[in-house]
Design an enzyme around this catalytic site. Structure first.
Site, PDB file in Angstrom:
ATOM      1  CB  SER A 126      -0.854  -0.034   1.273  1.00 42.83           C
ATOM      2  OG  SER A 126      -1.599   1.143   1.411  1.00 42.83           O
ATOM      3  CE  LYS A 148      -4.601   0.116   0.275  1.00 41.71           C
ATOM      4  NZ  LYS A 148      -5.325  -0.646   1.324  1.00 41.71           N
ATOM      5  CE  LYS A 199      -3.874   3.797   2.137  1.00 44.92           C
ATOM      6  NZ  LYS A 199      -5.100   3.243   2.759  1.00 44.92           N
ATOM      7  CG  ASP A 209      -7.682   2.359   0.528  1.00 44.29           C
ATOM      8  OD1 ASP A 209      -8.851   2.805   0.600  1.00 44.29           O
ATOM      9  OD2 ASP A 209      -7.086   1.844   1.500  1.00 44.29           O
ATOM     10  CD  GLU A 228      -8.787  -0.788   0.634  1.00 50.06           C
ATOM     11  OE1 GLU A 228      -7.784  -0.891  -0.103  1.00 50.06           O
ATOM     12  OE2 GLU A 228      -8.741  -0.934   1.861  1.00 50.06           O
ATOM     13  CG  ASP A 238     -10.586  -0.876   4.844  1.00 50.46           C
ATOM     14  OD1 ASP A 238     -10.934  -1.321   5.949  1.00 50.46           O
ATOM     15  OD2 ASP A 238      -9.471  -0.342   4.677  1.00 50.46           O
ATOM     16  CE  LYS A 254      -7.425  -2.304   6.687  1.00 53.13           C
ATOM     17  NZ  LYS A 254      -7.554  -0.827   6.732  1.00 53.13           N
ATOM     18  N   GLY A 272      -4.149  -4.181   5.970  1.00 53.45           N
ATOM     19  CA  GLY A 272      -3.084  -3.927   6.938  1.00 53.45           C
ATOM     20  C   GLY A 272      -3.360  -2.630   7.670  1.00 53.45           C
TER      21      GLY A 272
HETATM   22  O1  OSB Z   1      -7.159   1.847   4.520  1.00 61.36           O
HETATM   23  O2  OSB Z   1      -6.103   0.056   4.286  1.00 61.36           O
HETATM   24  C1  OSB Z   1      -6.212   1.163   4.825  1.00 61.36           C
HETATM   25  C2  OSB Z   1      -3.168   1.878   7.028  1.00 61.36           C
HETATM   26  C3  OSB Z   1      -3.761   2.479   8.122  1.00 61.36           C
HETATM   27  C4  OSB Z   1      -5.112   2.677   8.104  1.00 61.36           C
HETATM   28  C5  OSB Z   1      -5.886   2.272   7.002  1.00 61.36           C
HETATM   29  C6  OSB Z   1      -5.292   1.655   5.916  1.00 61.36           C
HETATM   30  C7  OSB Z   1      -3.906   1.486   5.922  1.00 61.36           C
HETATM   31  C8  OSB Z   1      -3.176   0.926   4.801  1.00 61.36           C
HETATM   32  C9  OSB Z   1      -1.810   0.381   5.112  1.00 61.36           C
HETATM   33  O3  OSB Z   1      -3.539   0.963   3.647  1.00 61.36           O
HETATM   34  C10 OSB Z   1      -1.671  -1.052   4.871  1.00 61.36           C
HETATM   35  C11 OSB Z   1      -0.383  -1.575   5.447  1.00 61.36           C
HETATM   36  O4  OSB Z   1      -0.359  -2.001   6.626  1.00 61.36           O
HETATM   37  O5  OSB Z   1       0.595  -1.564   4.711  1.00 61.36           O
HETATM   38 MG    MG Z   2      -8.327   0.726   3.106  1.00 60.36          MG
END
Ligand code: OSB
Ligand code: MG
Length: 375
Positions: A135, A161, A163, A188, A213, A238, A262, A290
């Site tokens: 991510s 992925k 953001k 995401d 996402e 999510d 999660k 994650g």
């Molecule tokens: O939206 O998936 C998410 C990290 C913190 C809070 C929300 C998210 C995330 C990530 C990180 O996308 C995923 C990772 O642990 O690498």
């Molecule tokens: Mg997410």
């Protein structure tokens, strides 16, 4: 399994690289570790609440409050046949799934260690390696983003992925696709868009994304149903999937085609297994999300992601992307083929380096059955 002692620790670890989402940039991570003792064994869990209530309404402070004043008394001195009994035993407390998951997952580790089996075997895992993806947060420039993608692909990761948020979406995807036309790519939004953004988000349809996402609000189901009718890119939920019941409604209403699991968001491994099974029965693929976990939470995630319907690469990556050093040895590593082996030792199967845990601890409490008040 009788639980004799529960320790909660608040830790802070600096992130190896900053992480920016639609709700802001982080340079470090605070989180809770929960340690349970019983039957002469120890189990560890991680509560993934953050310092702020931006991803979830929980924070490290609310989780501390809920665990020490409401959850501890419901597990301490109690005997459980199986860790799947823990979540129902906490049901009187509404919500606070991250606090519940921290305790519940520690109980699964404890149970698996008592049996001398790897956690994956106890959870019903069927694979010995999991597919790993990364991510990538919002960067300062598109060039930096493309360079990051390049670096992660070179490290072996098979799914990227990125953001997105308004102003950093079609342009970001366009920049990555221009250089990497064939990679597995997804985005995401962390709920950064609104119901009127359908025509704008439809512009992502030309880029062959695996999914988008959580485009809309964290508590929404029905606006996603309408959005999915306006865009071809599959929606993955999510934040919206707080419970197995909401997942059932979202699937029924066709709000999403994919779900990110999660365990912290849904209350632990037991609820994650129920969610996994529900999705499997409806032909909805899942992948493991994650929360920038330390090696302890990350090891739990690897075991859970060994279940059969985790058919898409998840956000479970190598320790060195997050913490140097991690709280465990050896750290989680990713092979050149982009997979991570599921640890084979008892419980989560990793060695916790207690000196590092201690050095990162800001606050610690140790409770036994005599020390808890009942509410
Ligand atoms: O939206 O998936 C998410 C990290 C913190 C809070 C929300 C998210 C995330 C990530 C990180 O996308 C995923 C990772 O642990 O690498
Ligand atoms: Mg997410």
């Amino acid at each position: 399994m009788k639980i004799d002692r529960l320790d909660v620790r608040l830790l802070r670890l600096p992130l190896a690289q900053f992480f920016e989402t639609s709700f802001g940039r982080s340079y470090d991570r605070v989180f809770l570790l929960i340690r349970l003792e019983g039957e002469g064994h120890v189990g560890w869990g991680e509560a993934v609440a953050e310092a702020h209530p931006y991803y979830s309404s929980e924070t490290t402070k609310t989780a501390w409050h809920i665990i020490t004043e409401f959850l501890a008394q419901r597990v301490l001195g109690k005997a459980f046949e199986h860790p799947r009994e823990i979540f129902p035993a906490l049901a009187r407390v509404r919500g606070h799934n991250m606090a519940k998951a921290g305790v519940e997952m520690a109980a699964w580790d404890l149970y698996a260690r008592i049996l001398g089996k790897p956690l994956s075997a106890v959870l019903g895992g069927t694979r010995d390696r999991i597919a790993s993806g990364v991510s990538i947060g919002i960067q300062d420039s598109l060039d930096q983003l493309v360079a990051k993608v390049d670096k992660e692909l070179a490290a072996g990761y098979k799914r990227i992925k990125i953001k997105i948020k308004p102003g950093w979406d079609v342009n970001a995807v366009e920049a990555v696709r221009a250089k990497f036309p064939d990679i597995l790519l997804m985005v995401d939004a962390n709920a950064a868009y609104s119901a009127e953004d359908g025509p704008h988000l439809a512009r992502l349809d030309g880029y062959n994304l695996m999914m988008i996402e959580q485009p809309l609000e964290y508590d929404d189901v029905m606006d996603h149903v309408q959005l999915q009718k306006q865009i071809a890119t599959p929606i993955c939920l999510d934040e919206s999937i707080h419970t197995v019941r909401i997942a059932r409604d979202a699937i029924e209403a066709k709000a999403c085609k994919i779900i990110n699991i999660k365990p912290g968001r849904v209350g632990g491994h037991g609820e994650s297994i129920r969610l996994h099974d529900l999705c499997q029965a409806h032909g909805i693929p899942v992948w493991h999300g994650g929360m920038l976990e330390s090696g302890i939470g990350r090891a739990h995630n690897i075991h859970l992601a060994s279940l059969p319907n985790f058919t898409l690469p998840g956000d479970i990556a190598a320790s060195k992307r997050y913490y140097v050093p991690d709280l465990i040895e050896p750290g989680i590593e990713v092979s050149a083929d982009g997979t991570i082996p599921v640890p084979t030792g008892p419980g989560i199967g990793v060695t916790i380096i207690e000196d590092r845990v201690q050095a990162a601890t800001l606050r610690h409490v140790s409770l036994d059955a005599s020390a808890v008040k009942s509410h």
